[in-house]
Design a protein around this motif. Structure first.
Motif, short mmCIF file in Angstrom:
data_model
loop_
_atom_site.label_atom_id
_atom_site.label_comp_id
_atom_site.label_asym_id
_atom_site.label_seq_id
_atom_site.Cartn_x
_atom_site.Cartn_y
_atom_site.Cartn_z
N UNK A 55 -2.95 8.78 -1.66
CA UNK A 55 -1.80 9.05 -0.79
C UNK A 55 -2.27 9.51 0.59
N UNK A 58 -3.35 6.61 2.81
CA UNK A 58 -2.28 5.80 3.37
C UNK A 58 -1.45 6.57 4.39
N UNK A 59 -1.17 7.84 4.05
CA UNK A 59 -0.18 8.55 4.85
C UNK A 59 -0.74 9.50 5.89
N UNK A 94 10.92 20.01 10.36
CA UNK A 94 11.07 18.81 11.19
C UNK A 94 9.89 18.60 12.12
N UNK A 99 6.49 11.53 7.37
CA UNK A 99 6.08 11.01 6.07
C UNK A 99 6.12 12.10 4.99
N UNK A 102 9.34 12.32 3.38
CA UNK A 102 9.68 11.19 2.55
C UNK A 102 9.05 11.27 1.16
N UNK A 103 7.87 11.88 1.10
CA UNK A 103 7.16 11.94 -0.19
C UNK A 103 7.93 12.82 -1.17
N UNK A 104 7.77 12.50 -2.45
CA UNK A 104 8.43 13.32 -3.47
C UNK A 104 7.62 14.60 -3.62
N UNK B 297 15.55 14.63 -6.00
CA UNK B 297 14.92 13.43 -5.49
C UNK B 297 15.25 12.30 -6.47
N UNK B 303 9.41 7.33 -3.93
CA UNK B 303 9.85 8.08 -2.74
C UNK B 303 9.46 7.43 -1.42
#
Lengths: 125, 638
Positions: A55, A58-59, A94, A99, A102-104, B297, B303
């Motif tokens: 992860x 990628x992020x 914020x 990203x 967005x991730x869980x 979620x 996600x």
């Protein structure tokens, strides 16, 4: 005396194999997981770290990596920095990167586990 | 020479700006003096108690009067206190002696025991037999200590920024809609409206000082004008809280004020430094917008996917899985076995669903999946913190679907259609090497969560000014007022999640084992997960939305009609029905509702029926390479 080049092939192969192996271990990330943890827990943590690494690649590494030599590199974040990130992630700050919002929660946790347990190799960074 | 002059000018500017910034703003002064005054007021209350007489009724009445006065002052600064340090607030005006709370981000840990103290509890304590002066004083002393938290630099520092103001104001408006007008933390109901009036007036002066101190980021004129109208409205209402028009108050004042405040949060780019804001969105411009807060979620492992086309595919696979008995141990049960889309995603026939063994019944009623996404803790005992964990539990529970993780995965992947789809989705979850159980569960949760996005006529009245019948409006006012329903079923989801919407609440209401009230249901509820005196027989508060269609009711499905449910509450729950319960959180006094009032309440509950579009079942399920599996029925057999 006539040299048979064939004789040297296995030696050359062996040398190159050693060389490649070294290259490979150099980039391989290892983790500082406490030794006295039960085996099952260790495995679980290692798996989390592995996912976290993917992860991260990628992020995060697109920015946190370019200054340390290549996209896949991870800077040596201090533990305070990691904790701060953890807090920011959780709060959906914020100011922190889109990203992370967005991730869980599980995914964020994996990234943090990766950063926390990663063994820092001072030479490479 | 010129250089020196420039340098001296710069130095002067720096010094000026430094001294200027050190100067306290009017707003900050207001804060500091209000906190000091409140502290002194509490000290005076403590002194009165010390000198007073707790043994005589007259003495107690005098202390009560003093508490009422202190409460008024508290209400004036509630705006700040509740937002800036909610844990300390619990010692100043805690609603319950003991609360078991899950820390905001540590839901996987055991809940923390929080002891409340302060004014509400002191007031309640005075009504008990044999009042002990030291115990009473202790409640106030804890409160005096808690106020000191609000004088710490970490908190006063926030008062110098504009950010906290709009966020505190948002919480204030949400509380105006959800708890301030109910008897949630006002033991003496005759004080609700006087306290509300006093609070609105005091907050108006906070607004004025804020605007003076932060002229660049002001509360706009349209906000202040509407707020003034709200004050006029509340002052024009009867002081009797049962007569208060909650409907108009929220629809015409609180909700539009909330909309303006949200717009200001966005346009001023307000940034929160508080963990307690994390579920609230800045984009919702109505309290009754379903995106107001997001505790769950729904996407799970997916996600990071935001491409609409892929999400639709995931949803489609989720739907097939939802109907597919392949997920169960015997290939005869699916999610649909208990959560029937034809019956509002629950089972409206059976009190509790059948077990996997087809012989016994489960101990608890099947909850509807509609609006579950608005809970922080899932299941009636709050056992799970995520939809995905809950889904996995049901599939692998030997009493429910009796499946086994590895076998489920194998069976699912023996179907070509599933395999191709999951292989594709795997590309979107690069941290996974292979298709996992999570891929299956997350597709299902993402699918059924769609059912939680619909609106009811009540929402439409609040959001779009659509008409609502006079009977339903009366019912809503009863719900918020005399019926006291809203002290546990909070606006806007009418479940156990109250502003700032970061935790789920549990209540002990004394549900009987049978509708003739022979004995209390022996289900221990929350106690199973978190054993404590307070959690025995406690259950998570469910939503009232769609209640008309989600019978039977209560954790064991003991009641078959809304009338029975309302009669139960009207009687004072289990205790009111003479059952012996040591820790009931519901008042055992009768609500004394008339038959017309009960009808009105039901009319309001009906107005919460959401206009849900239920999807049809899939026509066929994916074909498996294992021929036996192809015998399976859509939705399962039982």
């Amino acid at each position: 005396m006539k040299f048979s080049t064939n004789r040297y092939i296995p030696i050359l192969l062996l040398l190159s194999a050693v060389f490649f192996l070294q290259c490979a271990t150099r980039n391989k990330i290892t983790y500082n997981i406490p030794k006295d943890l039960p085996e099952a827990k260790r495995k679980e943590l290692l798996e989390q770290c592995r996912k976290g690494k993917e992860l991260y690649k990628i992020n995060c590494s697109e920015c946190h990596g370019i200054f340390t030599g290549g996209k896949d590199k991870v800077p040596n974040f201090t533990s305070t920095q990691i904790d701060n990130y953890s807090a920011k992630f959780l709060r959906h700050d914020p100011k922190s990167h889109a990203v992370t919002r967005q991730m869980s929660p599980e995914q964020l946790n994996e990234v943090l586990m990766f950063l926390r347990y990663r063994k820092i190799n001072k030479k490479t960074t | 020479m010129k250089k020196v002059r420039i340098i001296s000018v710069i130095v002067a500017v720096v010094i000026c700006s430094f001294t200027l910034s050190k100067q306290e703003t009017v707003y900050h002064k207001h804060y500091t003096s209000a906190i000091e005054k409140f502290e002194a007021r509490q000290q005076a209350l403590a002194d009165k108690i010390k000198a007073g007489d707790c043994a005589s009724a007259q003495g107690r009445a005098l202390i009560k009067e003093e508490i009422a006065q202190t409460r008024l002052q508290l209400k004036g600064i509630d705006f700040w206190l509740r937002y800036l340090e909610p844990v300390a607030y619990n010692k100043i005006n805690g609603p319950l002696p003991v609360e078991w709370e899950n820390e905001v981000f540590e839901k996987f840990e055991k809940p923390y025991r929080r002891e409340g103290a302060g004014l509400s509890l002191a007031e309640l304590y005075l009504d008990q037999a044999n009042v002990n002066k030291d115990t009473l004083l202790h409640l106030i002393d804890l409160s005096i200590n808690a106020v000191k938290a609000y004088q710490a630099d970490s908190i006063t520092g926030q008062v110098d920024t504009f950010d906290h103001f709009f966020l505190a104001n948002r919480l204030f408006l949400l509380n105006l809609a959800a708890i301030y007008t109910t008897s949630f933390e006002c033991p003496d109901v005759k004080n609700i409206i006087p306290e509300l009036r006093s609070m609105l007036k005091d907050v108006r002066s906070i607004y004025a000082d804020y605007n003076q101190s932060f002229p660049v980021m002001p509360l706009t004129k349209d906000y202040l004008d509407l707020y003034d109208k709200a004050i006029v409205f509340v002052n024009s209402q009867s002081a009797d809280h049962t007569q208060f028009d909650h409907y108009t108050f929220i629809k015409d004042y609180v909700n539009p004020l909330f909309a303006i405040n949200q717009k200001l949060i966005t346009s001023y780019n307000v940034i929160s430094k508080s963990y307690n804001d994390y579920t609230l969105t800045n984009t919702a411009t109505s309290i009754f917008d379903k995106t107001l807060y997001t505790p769950q979620n729904t996407k799970g492992i997916y996600s990071l996917v935001d491409d609409k086309e892929t999400l639709d595919e995931i949803k489609h696979v989720g739907k097939l899985l939802f109907y597919d008995p392949i997920l169960s141990g015997n290939n005869q049960r699916s999610c649909v076995s208990c959560h029937k889309p034809t019956q509002y995603m629950t089972d409206t026939v059976l009190a509790t669903s059948m077990q996997f063994n087809k012989q016994e019944y489960l101990p608890r009623n099947t909850p509807s999946l509609i609006n579950v996404v608005y809970n922080h803790l899932l299941m009636l005992d709050g056992k799970h913190i995520s939809l995905q964990a809950q889904g996995k539990d049901v599939m692998t529970n030997p009493k429910e679907m009796g499946g086994e993780e590895k076998a489920i995965l194998e069976k699912v992947l023996s179907c070509k259609e599933y395999k191709t789809a999951f292989k594709k989705f795997l590309k979107f979850t690069p941290e996974e090497n292979k298709i996992t159980f999570d891929h299956i569960v997350s597709a299902i949760t993402y699918y059924y969560s769609d059912y939680s996005t619909y609106y009811s006529p009540f929402d439409e009245a609040m959001n779009n000014n659509k008409d609502l019948s006079a009977e339903s409006i009366k019912g809503f006012n009863l719900f918020m007022g005399k019926g006291r329903c809203a002290t546990c079923h909070y606006v806007p989801e009418f479940n156990g999640v109250k502003p700032p919407y970061i935790s789920s609440e549990f209540e002990v209401i004394g549900v009987p084992a049978d509708s003739a009230y022979h004995k209390l249901s022996d289900d221990k509820g929350r106690y199973v997960v978190n054993p404590a005196f307070e959690t025995m027989n406690a259950f998570r508060t469910s939503t009232v939305r769609n209640a008309e269609y989600t019978k039977p009711y209560m954790h064991n499905g003991v009641f078959n009609s809304l009338e029975q449910v309302i009669d139960f509450y009207d009687a004072g729950g289990g205790m009111g029905k003479k059952l012996n319960i040591a820790n009931q959180t519901l008042s055992q006094d009768s609500l004394k509702l008339s038959s017309t009032e009960k009808k009105e309440l039901i009319s309001f509950i009906h107005s919460l029926n959401e206009k849900i579009i239920f999807q049809k079942a899939p026509e066929k399920l994916p074909v498996s390479s294992n021929k036996e599996l192809n015998e399976r029925k859509i939705g399962g057999e039982y």
